[in-house]
Design an enzyme around this catalytic site. Structure first.
Site, PDB file in Angstrom:
ATOM      1  N   CYS A   1      83.013 -17.282  -7.894  1.00 45.57           N
ATOM      2  CA  CYS A   1      81.711 -17.006  -8.719  1.00 45.57           C
ATOM      3  C   CYS A   1      82.194 -15.206  -9.363  1.00 45.57           C
ATOM      4  O   CYS A   1      81.242 -14.639 -10.014  1.00 45.57           O
ATOM      5  CB  CYS A   1      80.372 -16.796  -7.743  1.00 45.57           C
TER       6      CYS A   1
ATOM      7  N   HIS B   1      74.997 -12.475  -8.859  1.00 47.60           N
ATOM      8  CA  HIS B   1      75.972 -11.712  -9.068  1.00 47.60           C
ATOM      9  C   HIS B   1      76.038 -10.141 -10.535  1.00 47.60           C
ATOM     10  O   HIS B   1      75.645 -11.426 -11.405  1.00 47.60           O
ATOM     11  CB  HIS B   1      77.894 -11.753  -8.679  1.00 47.60           C
TER      12      HIS B   1
END
Length: 349
Positions: A130, A255
């Protein structure tokens, strides 16, 4: 011809939940959608496409009649079960780290290297980490124009990157310090951390932790190695210079990364901004005079990678500095897997 059958392995987890939501909102390319999880979830139901679907236990026979399977389970589970599914004729799209660096397993981001899907000798396609996914759509577009040669990256990774236990730990620590005087915070957070099953090596609430993943050679972490190795494989640049420092921050989802990217050719910030505005899967939010730029809270639940703070380096006309944000549960896991699976579904029709 009938639509292919899809299996979702790990259908009850954090990413599996996002996956079910994505399958309910994207183009309906699937016939049956079979939900698969561990024995403790078997017999329960979950909603997909507006219907309650019974969850099946993960067994060999559950893959009978399945064309494509999307796996979101721990590495050790994928390592065993993905080859079993592939041996039964299923094309596996795996979101774990078990096969990412296997030379016979393509590592795919559809906006960057969709052509890699065609070469899958093991019947398995890997989904990147990710953190890598939160930046690589942007970097892929820039690389096609200016030829990337070097990356220096600092990540700001959400608690959900550590799974449900990460989310629970952060929420518990936030509850422990809410309304407290600053001088009391450290002790309260550490007490809350000790009372929970925290996956973090230090308190996360009102703090940042310069550590994500496990220890690897040279003092780097597994997350830092993933950024380096996966970027090289996706972009087809085996000698790309990459320096990464991964930091966990008190954010639930999304993120972010501060990226210094160096190119083979002289690069211009305005040209990069214009190119990225047209790039699939990218949204540009970049107006310095209005202090407009992406932040994690703006990106939760959205498909695109958001990018801003685009500027050419003071000291290098071949380098750009920029800031990117991507929902680590959505594009960083579930959506990218679904996009790959949809490409395979088109092959099968």
């Amino acid at each position: 011809m009938s639509k292919p059958t899809l299996a979702v392995v790990g259908a009850t987890g954090a990413v599996g939940t996002v996956m079910r939501g994505i399958l309910s909102t994207r183009s309906d390319v699937w016939g049956e959608i079979r939900l698969i999880a561990s024995a403790r979830s078997a017999g329960q139901t979950r909603e997909v496409r507006g219907e309650q679907v019974v969850i099946h236990e993960l067994t060999e026979s559950v893959f009978d009649g399945v064309d494509v399977a999307m796996f979101d389970v721990p590495d050790e589970v994928s390592a065993v079960w993905a080859p079993i599914a592939a041996a039964r004729g299923v094309v596996v799209v795996d979101n774990s780290g078990a096969f990412r660096m296997d030379k016979d397993v393509p590592l795919v981001v559809p906006e960057v290297n969709p052509e890699a899907i065609a070469h899958r000798p093991r019947g398995i396609i890997a989904n990147p980490n990710c953190t890598t996914l939160s930046m690589i759509v942007v970097l892929g577009a820039l690389h096609r124009r200016w030829e990337l040669t070097e990356l220096v990256v600092a990540s700001y990774q959400a608690a959900s990157g550590a799974g449900q236990s990460g989310i629970d730990a952060l929420r518990g620590q936030i509850d422990a310090v809410a309304g407290k005087n600053l001088g009391d915070v450290a002790g309260d957070v550490r007490e809350a951390m000790d009372d929970s099953d925290s996956p973090f090596p230090a308190p996360l609430a009102l703090n940042v932790i310069p550590w994500a993943g496990s220890l690897k050679d040279g003092g780097f972490t597994s997350e830092e190695d993933k950024v380096r190795n996966e970027s090289r494989k996706i972009l087809g640049l085996e000698n790309l210079k990459v320096a990464a420092t991964c930091v966990r921050v008190p954010v639930i989802t999304t993120h972010s990364l501060a990226v210094h990217a160096k190119f083979n050719q002289e690069v211009d910030a305005d040209a990069a901004r214009a190119l990225l505005a047209q790039a699939p899967g990218v949204t540009v939010v970049d107006d310095p005079s209005a202090r407009s730029f992406p932040t994690p809270i703006d990106v939760v639940g959205l498909d695109d990678t958001f990018v801003g703070r685009i500027r050419r380096s003071h000291d290098d006309r071949h380098a750009l500095d920029l800031f990117v944000c991507g929902d680590n549960l959505r594009k960083g896991a579930a959506l990218n897997t679904a996009q790959i699976a949809e490409i395979i579904a088109a092959e099968l029709r």
